[in-house]
Scaffold this motif. Structure first.
Motif, PDB file in Angstrom:
ATOM      1  N   LEU A  69      55.232  48.302  -4.593  1.00  0.00           N
ATOM      2  CA  LEU A  69      53.985  47.624  -5.706  1.00  0.00           C
ATOM      3  C   LEU A  69      53.427  48.753  -6.339  1.00  0.00           C
ATOM      4  O   LEU A  69      53.401  47.843  -8.000  1.00  0.00           O
ATOM      5  CB  LEU A  69      52.541  47.526  -4.591  1.00  0.00           C
ATOM      6  CG  LEU A  69      52.780  46.716  -3.614  1.00  0.00           C
ATOM      7  CD1 LEU A  69      51.681  47.336  -2.898  1.00  0.00           C
ATOM      8  CD2 LEU A  69      52.760  45.492  -4.082  1.00  0.00           C
ATOM      9  N   ALA A  70      53.767  49.969  -6.866  1.00  0.00           N
ATOM     10  CA  ALA A  70      52.924  50.909  -7.424  1.00  0.00           C
ATOM     11  C   ALA A  70      54.239  50.491  -8.661  1.00  0.00           C
ATOM     12  O   ALA A  70      53.904  50.163  -9.827  1.00  0.00           O
ATOM     13  CB  ALA A  70      54.006  52.568  -7.076  1.00  0.00           C
ATOM     14  N   ALA A  71      55.580  50.137  -8.781  1.00  0.00           N
ATOM     15  CA  ALA A  71      56.448  49.518  -9.679  1.00  0.00           C
ATOM     16  C   ALA A  71      56.216  48.342 -10.262  1.00  0.00           C
ATOM     17  O   ALA A  71      56.414  48.315 -11.545  1.00  0.00           O
ATOM     18  CB  ALA A  71      57.765  49.477  -9.684  1.00  0.00           C
ATOM     19  N   ALA A  72      55.210  47.318  -9.864  1.00  0.00           N
ATOM     20  CA  ALA A  72      55.247  45.895 -10.228  1.00  0.00           C
ATOM     21  C   ALA A  72      53.322  47.271 -10.996  1.00  0.00           C
ATOM     22  O   ALA A  72      52.783  45.664 -11.332  1.00  0.00           O
ATOM     23  CB  ALA A  72      54.895  45.162  -9.413  1.00  0.00           C
ATOM     24  N   GLY A  73      52.553  47.651 -11.284  1.00  0.00           N
ATOM     25  CA  GLY A  73      51.961  48.323 -11.854  1.00  0.00           C
ATOM     26  C   GLY A  73      50.629  48.937 -11.056  1.00  0.00           C
ATOM     27  O   GLY A  73      49.278  48.696 -11.560  1.00  0.00           O
ATOM     28  N   PRO A 102      66.657  53.601  -8.412  1.00  0.00           N
ATOM     29  CA  PRO A 102      67.075  54.545  -9.543  1.00  0.00           C
ATOM     30  C   PRO A 102      65.347  54.660 -10.413  1.00  0.00           C
ATOM     31  O   PRO A 102      64.972  55.726 -10.552  1.00  0.00           O
ATOM     32  CB  PRO A 102      68.027  54.736 -10.728  1.00  0.00           C
ATOM     33  CG  PRO A 102      68.904  54.490 -10.171  1.00  0.00           C
ATOM     34  CD  PRO A 102      68.424  53.246  -9.147  1.00  0.00           C
ATOM     35  N   ALA A 103      64.785  53.763 -10.877  1.00  0.00           N
ATOM     36  CA  ALA A 103      63.392  53.382 -11.603  1.00  0.00           C
ATOM     37  C   ALA A 103      62.718  53.796 -11.009  1.00  0.00           C
ATOM     38  O   ALA A 103      61.810  54.613 -11.240  1.00  0.00           O
ATOM     39  CB  ALA A 103      63.793  51.815 -11.835  1.00  0.00           C
ATOM     40  N   LEU A 107      58.154  56.664 -11.188  1.00  0.00           N
ATOM     41  CA  LEU A 107      56.954  56.152 -10.847  1.00  0.00           C
ATOM     42  C   LEU A 107      56.134  58.225 -10.602  1.00  0.00           C
ATOM     43  O   LEU A 107      56.843  59.410 -10.298  1.00  0.00           O
ATOM     44  CB  LEU A 107      56.705  55.716 -10.041  1.00  0.00           C
ATOM     45  CG  LEU A 107      57.304  54.405  -9.568  1.00  0.00           C
ATOM     46  CD1 LEU A 107      57.709  54.365  -8.380  1.00  0.00           C
ATOM     47  CD2 LEU A 107      56.415  53.336 -10.551  1.00  0.00           C
ATOM     48  N   ARG A 108      55.026  58.198 -10.565  1.00  0.00           N
ATOM     49  CA  ARG A 108      53.390  59.258 -10.455  1.00  0.00           C
ATOM     50  C   ARG A 108      53.369  59.199  -8.846  1.00  0.00           C
ATOM     51  O   ARG A 108      53.131  57.593  -7.868  1.00  0.00           O
ATOM     52  CB  ARG A 108      52.628  58.720 -11.739  1.00  0.00           C
ATOM     53  CG  ARG A 108      51.541  60.376 -10.933  1.00  0.00           C
ATOM     54  CD  ARG A 108      50.513  60.818 -11.610  1.00  0.00           C
ATOM     55  NE  ARG A 108      49.753  60.837 -11.738  1.00  0.00           N
ATOM     56  CZ  ARG A 108      48.251  61.795 -11.821  1.00  0.00           C
ATOM     57  NH1 ARG A 108      47.807  61.332 -12.954  1.00  0.00           N
ATOM     58  NH2 ARG A 108      48.057  62.477 -11.034  1.00  0.00           N
ATOM     59  N   ILE A 109      53.961  60.589  -8.367  1.00  0.00           N
ATOM     60  CA  ILE A 109      53.876  60.348  -6.855  1.00  0.00           C
ATOM     61  C   ILE A 109      53.188  61.688  -6.706  1.00  0.00           C
ATOM     62  O   ILE A 109      53.538  62.122  -6.941  1.00  0.00           O
ATOM     63  CB  ILE A 109      54.793  60.386  -6.203  1.00  0.00           C
ATOM     64  CG1 ILE A 109      55.824  59.100  -6.556  1.00  0.00           C
ATOM     65  CG2 ILE A 109      54.752  60.064  -4.669  1.00  0.00           C
ATOM     66  CD1 ILE A 109      57.067  58.920  -5.807  1.00  0.00           C
TER      67      ILE A 109
END
Ligand code: SAH
Length: 250
Positions: A69-73, A102-103, A107-109
């Protein structure tokens, strides 16, 4: 990568007063909240926020869902009770991150700490963790039982006070009885123990007993068990005992 992020947040032991302002702030910004059913139930629904409650023991699925979900914005808060870094979702998210695409590493975590059960329980009883201590998870879902017994034995030998998480479930009724027998064999009968159930909720119940009087039924999955070190003592008072461990050792 779009502007999605993940915050892995601790909701504290139960009371709203023990949720940090930092966690509240992340909740206000979130588009999605992911977590175990009873923890997601503690989040107030609002427009624009999707709640994703899931069952116990699916931590990795939950972590993959959050990262996807985070990778989808999306702005995703993953909730745990207590602190998310203590036997909870933060490590699960990093396990999924390490073995994922790898992408995801762009993400900001953020890990947002919370008040973990052993500190909430210890504060209600006094200061049993006032000197050196350790924490052991008594669930054998993710490790062999033999390792648990070995760690308990060595922790007693090192004279730590010990905080036990997940002391007893219906599926593991025997384990905690075995731990009590093990402790009796090496600590002597008078070692003080704390059973702190549902700390900071309306079901809160605290018992301080010597090891000789401890029974398996005093613990369930909502109980934090603390066994004192050889120096842990009790101050008797009309208002109830104070359990504490002095700061120094000889
Ligand atoms: N991340 C959580 C721990 C998860 S393991 C934390 O930091 O607190 C779940 C175990 O935590 C339970 O089996 C119980 O041993 C303990 N626990 C969680 N909330 C509690 C509470 N309010 N009172 C007493 N023990 C609690």
């Amino acid at each position: 990568m779009r502007d999605g992020w993940i915050a892995i947040a601790g909701l504290g032991p139960g009371s709203d007063a023990m949720v940090t302002p930092q966690v509240r702030d992340a909740m206000r910004q979130a588009t999605d909240v992911i977590g175990y059913i009873p923890y997601v139930a503690r989040v107030a629904p609002r427009e624009g926020l999707t709640l994703h409650p899931s069952d116990n023991r699916v931590e990795i699925d939950r972590a993959v869902h959050a990262l996807t979900l985070a990778a989808a914005g999306r702005r995703v808060v993953v909730v745990s009770s207590g602190d998310p870094g203590v036997f909870a979702m933060a490590a699960a998210v990093f396990e999924a991150l390490e073995s994922g695409p790898p992408a995801w590493r762009d993400l900001r975590i953020d890990v947002l700490p919370g008040i973990t059960a052993m500190l909430a329980a210890s504060a209600r009883a006094g200061a049993p963790l006032g000197h050196d201590f350790c924490a052991i998870n008594l669930s054998d879902n993710l490790k062999p039982w033999g390792l648990i017994e070995r760690r308990v034995r060595l922790a007693v030998e090192a004279d730590f006070a010990i905080a036990f998480y997940n002391p007893r479930s219906k599926a593991r009724a025997e384990g905690f009885a075995a731990i009590l027998r093990l402790l009796r064999g090496i600590c002597g009968d008078e070692r003080p123990m704390l059973f702190a159930r549902a700390v900071s909720t309306s079901d809160e119940h605290l018992q301080v007993v010597p090891l000789s009087q401890a029974t398996p039924e005093m613990a369930d999955m909502r109980t934090m068990v603390i066994v004192g070190s050889s120096a842990t003592r009790i101050i008797e008072r009309a208002a109830g005992p104070i359990l504490y461990t002095p700061r120094s050792a000889a």
